[in-house]
Design an enzyme around this catalytic site. Structure first.
Site, PDB file in Angstrom:
ATOM      1  CB  SER A  96      -0.966  -0.041   1.190  1.00 33.87           C
ATOM      2  OG  SER A  96      -2.020   0.866   1.007  1.00 33.87           O
TER       3      SER A  96
ATOM      4  CG  ASP B  76      -6.650  -3.423  -3.918  1.00 38.61           C
ATOM      5  OD1 ASP B  76      -7.456  -2.604  -3.429  1.00 38.61           O
ATOM      6  OD2 ASP B  76      -5.429  -3.415  -3.652  1.00 38.61           O
TER       7      ASP B  76
ATOM      8  CG  HIS C 134      -5.348  -2.821  -0.030  1.00 42.45           C
ATOM      9  ND1 HIS C 134      -4.722  -2.348  -1.160  1.00 42.45           N
ATOM     10  CD2 HIS C 134      -4.782  -2.152   1.013  1.00 42.45           C
ATOM     11  CE1 HIS C 134      -3.834  -1.427  -0.822  1.00 42.45           C
ATOM     12  NE2 HIS C 134      -3.851  -1.297   0.494  1.00 42.45           N
TER      13      HIS C 134
END
Length: 615
Positions: A209, A321, A352
């Site tokens: 991320s 995601d 994610h």
């Protein structure tokens, strides 16, 4: 294959070593890296590792206090590095070690625009830094690496201000890398200068991320010591995180989040009020009013720099995601491919999620091969393996030489009153209702609904694979306040589909543990559910940006224009008997801004098409 016992200096300095070979003068009594089957082996004590806090001086002053910002790093390295052993380094830069703030979100419903969220600096940091959440230290320190947890600027014990991976944060990570390569200046907690004499000078960055975005920003600086980056669900272009073709578009489930909000959320440094001017400046320059691309976004577009990367790149992306959407992987991958940069890609069925949870030991062993090859010049087969691993269904992986599938070809489907296929005649109209979600609007495709248009293929006679980027061209007029057009690609056909990826009561251990830093976690598994349809991918356009994302140009009510835009890149198999559906909307409730209801969109069927990359 036999064990290879090599002093680190020899291992780091030679390329193409043959398994089992030993230099004639090798002193096997000295601490050394052990390599077997192309991977470094766990021969060092994680418990006894050296752990130290260091502050690396950067070249920037992002908080405007007249002093160069310093990046706080927490180093974990084998104790043998105090006795002459030199090791390569893995950095996970992060804004999350000291926790998050909770700033107010921007409004998703447009009423009295323009309007900015009210924000005041937090009174102080949310808590002390916790450097135990990454897993690279638990696995790789015993295998002959140093692990560095780095507070990005404006977070934890670092100086400066967070800017959603702006140029200052990229320079901060670059300074850490250069210090590990013997350049730059750093200090211990007592203000004494510290050198990284234990470092080989070869560095990797890795993370997920935001932590997977910082490596891309660092790679874009072309710092020579950065040999490779591992980006798990990383953002390659921040514009595509919070915008789409001129439209203000949120990550799924985070309506009202934007570039400034991300920076405010991670502002965990001491005396955060000093960053208030930086936060206000970022809020203004990101331009949430028009959604146009500008210099602020361009400075955070790392995909455009991909062809110039010196570092190799290992990417992972989840097909489910819709936070860091598939376009982030796709556009970066395309740039790396065109430039011939060494690269590898894993695409999974999760959202994610981290591949450590999805593929467990296979992920760690692949990383071990990758880092050994890139940081220690170990000759193994990692670069001869297929470049792409793709999880077709839960636990079932395919390998491919490239992505998208090179055999996929664009197939253009016309829109007509009976569905998708040949071009029809006449017009059809929808009236926008921003309160309705796409899942609700798609639920009954064979029934008329004033708030959307749906076009369906006949039942497929064979499996049909989509691989790449679908696009829509609509000849249409737009009359009303909403400037959005949204396209949703749907698979119609009852089937058992992935519905989530959840923790179980089982646990597994992937690495070493010490009190407060356990190398174990819950086993996670996919869940499935039988559903009548699945939204496969979607895409959005602000009609005012029909000719350029850099500039908005108003449309005239009732006038026909040609609007063309792409959906999110995807890889999917439509099964025999299913139907492919295109749903056209104005507002996409979960993603776009929501203007007052009533905007009318009239589509000219004869001059409108859907193009799919199929084979």
């Amino acid at each position: 294959m036999r064990h290879r016992l090599l002093p680190v200096a020899a291992l780091a300095g030679l390329t193409g070593l043959v398994a089992g070979a030993l230099p004639a003068n090798a002193d096997t009594a000295r601490p050394h890296i052990v390599v077997k089957d192309g991977k470094t082996q766990p021969v060092f004590s994680f418990k006894d590792a050296v752990r130290e806090k260091v502050f690396v001086e950067t070249t920037v002053d992002s908080d405007g206090d007249g002093k160069r910002d310093r990046v706080s790093i927490y180093v974990t390295r084998p104790k043998e590095t105090d006795g002459g052993l030199k090791v390569a380094s893995i950095i996970e830069g992060s804004p999350y070690y000291a926790g998050l703030q909770d700033p107010p979100y921007h409004p998703a419903d447009v009423t009295d625009y323009p309007r900015l969220a009210k924000w005041t600096p937090p009174p102080g940091p949310p808590g002390p830094a916790n450097y135990a959440f990454p897993y690279y230290d638990n696995y790789f320190v015993s295998r002959g690496y140093a692990f560095i947890a780095a507070d990005t600027l404006g977070t934890g014990d670092s100086d400066g201000c967070p800017t959603a991976v702006g140029p200052n944060e990229a320079q901060g990570m670059k300074s850490v890398i250069e210090w590990l390569a013997g350049k730059g200046t750093a200090y211990d907690e007592n203000g004494k200068k510290v050198r990284a004499g234990w470092s080989t000078g070869n560095v990797a960055m890795a993370g997920k991320s935001y932590d997977g975005t910082l490596p891309l920003a660092a790679a874009a600086t072309r710092v020579p010591a950065l040999k490779t980056v591992v980006s798990v669900s990383g953002v390659s272009n921040w514009y595509d995180e919070y915008r789409a073709n001129g439209g203000v578009v949120a990550p799924d489930g985070w309506e009202g989040e934007d570039l400034d909000l991300h920076a405010k959320a991670v502002l965990s440094r001491k005396d955060p009020a000093v960053c208030a001017p930086v936060m206000h400046d970022l809020e203004k320059k990101m331009d949430r009013v028009t959604g146009d691309y500008n210099a602020t976004w361009d400075a955070r577009n790392f995909a455009k720099s991909a062809p110039k990367f010196r570092a190799s790149v290992f990417l992972t992306s989840g097909l489910a995601d819709w936070n860091v959407k598939p376009i982030q992987m796709s556009q970066l991958w395309d740039g790396l491919k065109k430039a011939g940069v060494d690269r590898k890609l894993w695409i999974h069925q999760g959202a994610h999620d981290d591949p450590l949870d999805i593929r467990q030991s296979a992920w760690l062993e692949t990383l071990n091969l990758w880092f050994a090859h890139e940081l220690y010049n170990v000759r193994n087969d990692i670069m001869r393996q297929p470049r792409v691993d793709l999880e077709r269904t839960p636990g079932n992986w395919e390998t491919h030489r490239e992505w998208p599938d090179p055999s996929a070809r664009p197939v253009s489907l016309g829109l007509n009153a009976k569905g998708l296929g040949t071009r029809g005649n006449g017009t059809q109209q929808l009236v926008d209702d921003p309160s309705r979600k796409a899942e609700d609007l798609a639920a009954k495709p064979d029934e008329a609904d004033p708030n959307r248009l749906i076009y369906l293929t006949p039942a497929l006679t064979k499996a049909t694979k989509l691989s790449g980027t679908a696009s829509v061209k609509l000849r249409a007029s737009v009359d009303g306040r909403s400037p959005y057009l949204s396209a949703v690609l749907v698979d119609y056909g009852t089937d058992e589909r992935v519905s989530g990826f959840v923790p179980t009561s089982d646990r597994w251990c992937y690495g070493d543990s010490i009190p407060g830093n356990e190398g174990c976690r819950a086993v996670r598994k996919y869940t499935t559910a039988v559903t009548p349809f699945k939204i496969v991918t979607r895409g959005w356009l602000d009609v005012r940006n029909r000719t350029s994302i850099w500039r908005s140009t108003p449309v005239k009510a009732g006038k026909d224009y040609t609007f063309s835009w792409t959906m999110q890149p995807y890889d999917y198999v439509f099964k025999p008997g299913h139907r492919i559906g295109l749903m056209v909307l104005a507002t996409d409730h979960a993603y776009t801004l929501r203007y007052p209801a009533g905007t009318k969109v009239k589509v000219d069927l004869h001059n409108s098409t859907l193009t799919l990359p199929l084979h």
